[in-house]
Design a protein around this motif. Sequence first.
Motif, mmCIF file in Angstrom:
data_model
loop_
_atom_site.group_PDB
_atom_site.id
_atom_site.type_symbol
_atom_site.label_atom_id
_atom_site.label_comp_id
_atom_site.label_asym_id
_atom_site.label_seq_id
_atom_site.Cartn_x
_atom_site.Cartn_y
_atom_site.Cartn_z
ATOM 1 N N ALA A 231 -4.596 12.710 7.882
ATOM 2 C CA ALA A 231 -3.655 11.824 8.560
ATOM 3 C C ALA A 231 -4.367 10.925 9.570
ATOM 4 N N LEU A 232 -5.326 11.474 10.308
ATOM 5 C CA LEU A 232 -6.066 10.671 11.285
ATOM 6 C C LEU A 232 -6.908 9.601 10.593
ATOM 7 N N THR A 233 -7.474 9.953 9.451
ATOM 8 C CA THR A 233 -8.234 8.955 8.692
ATOM 9 C C THR A 233 -7.333 7.804 8.259
ATOM 10 N N GLY A 234 -6.138 8.126 7.760
ATOM 11 C CA GLY A 234 -5.192 7.083 7.379
ATOM 12 C C GLY A 234 -4.739 6.245 8.559
ATOM 13 N N LEU A 235 -4.504 6.887 9.706
ATOM 14 C CA LEU A 235 -4.073 6.159 10.903
ATOM 15 C C LEU A 235 -5.162 5.215 11.389
ATOM 16 N N ALA A 236 -6.398 5.716 11.480
ATOM 17 C CA ALA A 236 -7.503 4.872 11.938
ATOM 18 C C ALA A 236 -7.735 3.710 10.977
ATOM 19 N N ALA A 237 -7.652 3.975 9.675
ATOM 20 C CA ALA A 237 -7.841 2.905 8.694
ATOM 21 C C ALA A 237 -6.729 1.866 8.794
ATOM 22 N N SER A 238 -5.495 2.279 9.037
ATOM 23 C CA SER A 238 -4.380 1.335 9.170
ATOM 24 C C SER A 238 -4.573 0.429 10.377
ATOM 25 N N LEU A 239 -4.971 0.998 11.496
ATOM 26 C CA LEU A 239 -5.187 0.189 12.696
ATOM 27 C C LEU A 239 -6.349 -0.783 12.511
ATOM 28 N N LEU A 240 -7.412 -0.301 11.882
ATOM 29 C CA LEU A 240 -8.553 -1.190 11.636
ATOM 30 C C LEU A 240 -8.190 -2.291 10.647
ATOM 31 N N ALA A 241 -7.412 -1.966 9.626
ATOM 32 C CA ALA A 241 -6.974 -2.978 8.653
ATOM 33 C C ALA A 241 -6.118 -4.044 9.325
ATOM 34 N N LEU A 242 -5.246 -3.623 10.226
ATOM 35 C CA LEU A 242 -4.410 -4.583 10.954
ATOM 36 C C LEU A 242 -5.273 -5.506 11.813
ATOM 37 N N LEU A 243 -6.283 -4.944 12.459
ATOM 38 C CA LEU A 243 -7.190 -5.759 13.273
ATOM 39 C C LEU A 243 -7.969 -6.749 12.402
ATOM 40 N N LEU A 244 -8.470 -6.292 11.261
ATOM 41 C CA LEU A 244 -9.211 -7.177 10.363
ATOM 42 C C LEU A 244 -8.333 -8.301 9.824
ATOM 43 N N ALA A 245 -7.087 -7.972 9.471
ATOM 44 C CA ALA A 245 -6.170 -9.002 8.967
ATOM 45 C C ALA A 245 -5.866 -10.025 10.059
ATOM 46 N N TRP A 246 -5.659 -9.554 11.278
ATOM 47 C CA TRP A 246 -5.382 -10.471 12.391
ATOM 48 C C TRP A 246 -6.568 -11.390 12.659
ATOM 49 N N LEU A 247 -7.783 -10.831 12.598
ATOM 50 C CA LEU A 247 -8.973 -11.651 12.806
ATOM 51 C C LEU A 247 -9.155 -12.659 11.672
ATOM 52 N N ALA A 248 -8.821 -12.256 10.448
ATOM 53 C CA ALA A 248 -8.980 -13.164 9.312
ATOM 54 C C ALA A 248 -7.988 -14.314 9.365
ATOM 55 N N LEU A 249 -6.804 -14.089 9.939
ATOM 56 C CA LEU A 249 -5.789 -15.140 9.974
ATOM 57 C C LEU A 249 -6.157 -16.281 10.923
ATOM 58 N N SER A 280 4.415 0.656 6.745
ATOM 59 C CA SER A 280 3.209 0.691 5.911
ATOM 60 C C SER A 280 2.169 1.650 6.488
ATOM 61 N N GLY A 281 1.991 1.594 7.822
ATOM 62 C CA GLY A 281 1.045 2.515 8.455
ATOM 63 C C GLY A 281 1.469 3.957 8.294
ATOM 64 N N LEU A 282 2.757 4.228 8.435
ATOM 65 C CA LEU A 282 3.257 5.590 8.243
ATOM 66 C C LEU A 282 3.026 6.063 6.817
ATOM 67 N N LEU A 283 3.203 5.162 5.854
ATOM 68 C CA LEU A 283 2.971 5.523 4.455
ATOM 69 C C LEU A 283 1.503 5.872 4.216
ATOM 70 N N VAL A 284 0.594 5.108 4.817
ATOM 71 C CA VAL A 284 -0.831 5.408 4.658
ATOM 72 C C VAL A 284 -1.174 6.752 5.298
ATOM 73 N N VAL A 285 -0.597 7.035 6.462
ATOM 74 C CA VAL A 285 -0.826 8.333 7.115
ATOM 75 C C VAL A 285 -0.332 9.466 6.219
ATOM 76 N N LEU A 286 0.848 9.296 5.651
ATOM 77 C CA LEU A 286 1.384 10.323 4.743
ATOM 78 C C LEU A 286 0.510 10.482 3.509
ATOM 79 N N LEU A 287 0.015 9.376 2.961
ATOM 80 C CA LEU A 287 -0.884 9.466 1.812
ATOM 81 C C LEU A 287 -2.162 10.219 2.166
ATOM 82 N N GLY A 288 -2.672 9.973 3.365
ATOM 83 C CA GLY A 288 -3.858 10.712 3.799
ATOM 84 C C GLY A 288 -3.586 12.195 3.906
ATOM 85 N N ALA A 289 -2.447 12.561 4.474
ATOM 86 C CA ALA A 289 -2.095 13.981 4.593
ATOM 87 C C ALA A 289 -1.874 14.613 3.217
#
Length: 302
Positions: A231-249, A280-289
């Motif tokens: 779950a922590l891996t999914g949470l960290a990846a979701s936050l990093l993905a959001l940051l990368l998308a924001w920087l790319a925009l 979406s972030g919650l779904l990724v956390v659940l997928l990780g778990a």
Amino acid sequence: MNRWLRHHRYALAVALRRLRQYPFSSLANIVVIALILAVPILGASVLQSSQPLTREMSTAPELTLFLKSDLSPATQQSLLTRVREQGGERVAQARLMPRDQAMAQLRADPTWARALDALPDNPLPDALIVTLRDSDAPAREAADVAQAWRQWPEIQEIQLDSEWMRRLESLLAFVRVSLGLLAIAVAIVVLATVFNTVRLQALTQREEIAVARLVGATEPFVRRPFLYLGALTGLAASLLALLLAWLALTPLNVILGGFARSYGVDWAIHLPALTDLLLSGLLVVLLGAIAARLSVTRRTRF
């Protein structure tokens, strides 16, 4: 209740310790998942940001009904009434454009005046200009109406001025389907990555788990830290993905903004709504778990 909280606090602490214990492999897994997640986030941003633009551009789809040359003025007026009656709620406005009036409008344009002077007579047909009301699918509505009116014997040809909107709607539908397929691929990548990460962790902690079993640790107690790890891996990846998308925009909006302004349109790409991002972030956390649960179930029963 205190015992339950204590067990979960302990499992969370163990999961954090295992992440710190192997920082490079943990970071590599998080970055891989984040890069994959950033792609559908950017796609959803483009799709959602395009919806207001397409609605604004498609407010008044028009059809031009070119009439046969042998129709009398009374027949033309009768056809106009028929269009309004059969169009019903879909027709916002319908008017007759006589050929002489259409020629006068063309002659008023200096770019056409000299070319039209070379013609011996007026080649333009009489026409009906029909404006449809806005709808959720204006291109499909216009195509359906045009298909029905093409069967009328008085109609020579129908020009669908909203044909470009049909292409745009088809493109947006393609993007939606592509995003759906991409979301499935992302889910598989998340499951596979977290599954392999937790499996390696379980194999590395094999002796520790065996000792815990010997002193009476239950299966949920042994499994719980790995679930938190996924779950922590999914949470960290979701936050990093959001940051990368924001920087790319940021650079994308600079380029697209200048391009859109050249066409007189103010358009920028924004991240999806906060609710969508949280879900979406919650779904990724659940997928990780879930991936951790599948992995640890197979690998911790010695």
